[in-house]
Design an enzyme around this catalytic site. Structure first.
Site, PDB file in Angstrom:
ATOM      1  N   CYS A 184      41.519  50.700  38.717  1.00 26.22           N
ATOM      2  CA  CYS A 184      42.099  50.392  37.419  1.00 26.22           C
ATOM      3  C   CYS A 184      41.546  50.867  36.227  1.00 26.22           C
ATOM      4  O   CYS A 184      40.346  50.584  35.754  1.00 26.22           O
ATOM      5  CB  CYS A 184      41.928  48.751  37.327  1.00 26.22           C
ATOM      6  SG  CYS A 184      42.458  47.968  35.783  1.00 26.22           S
ATOM      7  N   CYS A 210      40.861  48.722  33.235  1.00 25.99           N
ATOM      8  CA  CYS A 210      39.764  47.751  33.402  1.00 25.99           C
ATOM      9  C   CYS A 210      38.454  48.537  33.364  1.00 25.99           C
ATOM     10  O   CYS A 210      37.445  48.166  32.557  1.00 25.99           O
ATOM     11  CB  CYS A 210      39.749  47.290  34.691  1.00 25.99           C
ATOM     12  SG  CYS A 210      41.199  46.711  35.407  1.00 25.99           S
ATOM     13  N   ASP A 211      38.239  49.801  33.777  1.00 28.25           N
ATOM     14  CA  ASP A 211      37.011  50.559  33.828  1.00 28.25           C
ATOM     15  C   ASP A 211      36.762  51.858  33.233  1.00 28.25           C
ATOM     16  O   ASP A 211      35.848  52.406  33.024  1.00 28.25           O
ATOM     17  CB  ASP A 211      36.765  50.783  35.251  1.00 28.25           C
ATOM     18  CG  ASP A 211      36.752  49.552  36.160  1.00 28.25           C
ATOM     19  OD1 ASP A 211      36.206  48.485  35.698  1.00 28.25           O
ATOM     20  OD2 ASP A 211      36.907  49.615  37.314  1.00 28.25           O
TER      21      ASP A 211
END
Ligand code: NDP
Length: 315
Positions: free
Chosen positions: A141, A144-145
């Protein structure tokens, strides 16, 4: 025999942000929800170390801590959170009908409403080095990261819209983004490919596959192989983003609930209603577009409100 069957107003299947948010709302509406968590309690977010984009956490949090907070909040209003897997469903197609659910192969439940929030599972390649370094530089992701790789070099694997989108997202943050494409073309839409090709710091390596992720505790690079020449080479990177698709967790509902051709549940209009009365879907199980914790939580709230209204109409 019937005394062995538990009767409940609201059953929630799955314990990600959608499920817990549905539980918070359903519990506050006196629906006495019971949640079955599934095997991965807390869902996909429990594999993410830091969460910086969920509103309300000014200094960020980590995935498991956030899911614990959500669980505590759901329990504070009386949700019964149980560890277990729903293994069979016999859903009613009649308004006001009872939905029969089996948990862990034996426990029988009859529910007036069911909220499905079983999520989706990111696909991985399955290499030992890849699995070992999930959370240590391997991610599925970018939203997200990606932030943690600011100014660094990363690799994305995949050739669909997700890979193209993740690569373009990462290109805004990272120094260099290499995309490994196993064929000699990408299957992403032309518009997405165009964006990829005109982004200077994205380099597409065709006919190229991952051979090994390098690094002991964290990703230090990847070894790739050209699948025509067989020639291998190493690329020093700190992040590896796997974007080879997601699989919605909907096997239980095959031939029962309406799904699109990739298995995502179809909800009606601007609601969480499935094709069966009293059965609602929230979170990634019905969303292949946004897939964010906050959007999942939003649809979890909607599902509880939809279920509450439905119960009101059949009372
Ligand atoms: P897709 O199934 O479309 O693509 C998966 C990609 O991963 C393919 O290119 C495939 O390669 C590659 N792949 C699969 N297994 C491997 C492997 N073992 N090694 C290397 N590569 C592999 O998944 P997406 O997640 O990209 O998209 C899913 C759906 O969601 C699509 O319908 C897409 O259009 C949609 N979507 C739409 C978006 C938007 O409109 N903004 C954004 C994201 C997704 P190969 O081509 O060789 O088979």
């Amino acid at each position: 025999m019937s005394e062995n069957i538990e009767k409940i107003k609201c059953l929630i299947i799955g314990s990600g942000p959608a499920g817990y948010t549905a539980a918070i709302y359903a519990a506050r509406a006196d629906m006495n929800p019971v949640m079955y968590t599934g095997l991965q309690m807390g869902g996909q977010l429990t594999t993410t170390t830091e969460v910086d984009n969920f509103p309300g956490y000014a200094n960020g949090t980590d995935g498991p801590a956030m899911m614990e907070d959500l669980k505590n909040q759901a329990e504070r209003f009386g949700t019964e959170v149980r560890f277990g897997m729903v293994t069979d469903v016999n859903l009613s197609s009649v308004i006001g009908g009872i939905h029969n659910i089996t948990v862990d192969g034996s426990k029988k439940i009859q529910a007036n409403t069911v909220i499905i929030s079983t999520g989706a599972t990111a696909k991985y390649l399955g290499l030992e080095s890849e699995q070992r370094l999930i959370g240590g530089g391997v991610s599925a992701c970018a939203t997200c990261d990606g932030f943690f790789y600011k100014g660094q070099d990363v690799v994305v694997i995949g050739a669909g819209d997700t890979a193209a989108e993740e690569a373009t997202y990462l290109a805004n943050i990272c120094n260099n983004v290499s995309i490994l494409v196993r064929k000699d073309y990408m299957r992403a839409s032309k518009a997405m490919q165009h964006r990829v090709n005109k982004t200077e710091n994205i380099h597409v390596l065709y006919n190229t596959e991952l051979d090994e992720v390098l690094g002991d505790k964290v990703v230090e690079g990847v070894r790739v192989v050209n699948n025509i020449s067989g020639v291998k080479h190493e690329i020093p990177v700190t992040g590896l983003f796997i974007a080879i698709g997601h699989k919605p967790n909907t096997e239980l509902f095959k031939d029962v609930l309406d799904m699109d051709d990739t298995g995502y549940l179809i909800t009606r209009g601007k609601s969480t209603k499935t094709n069966l009365p009293g059965v609602f879907a929230a979170g990634d199980v019905q969303d292949k577009e946004y897939r964010q914790a906050v959007t999942a939580a939003g649809t979890g709230c909607m599902a509880a409100l939809d279920a509450e209204r439905y119960l009101g109409t059949i009372a």
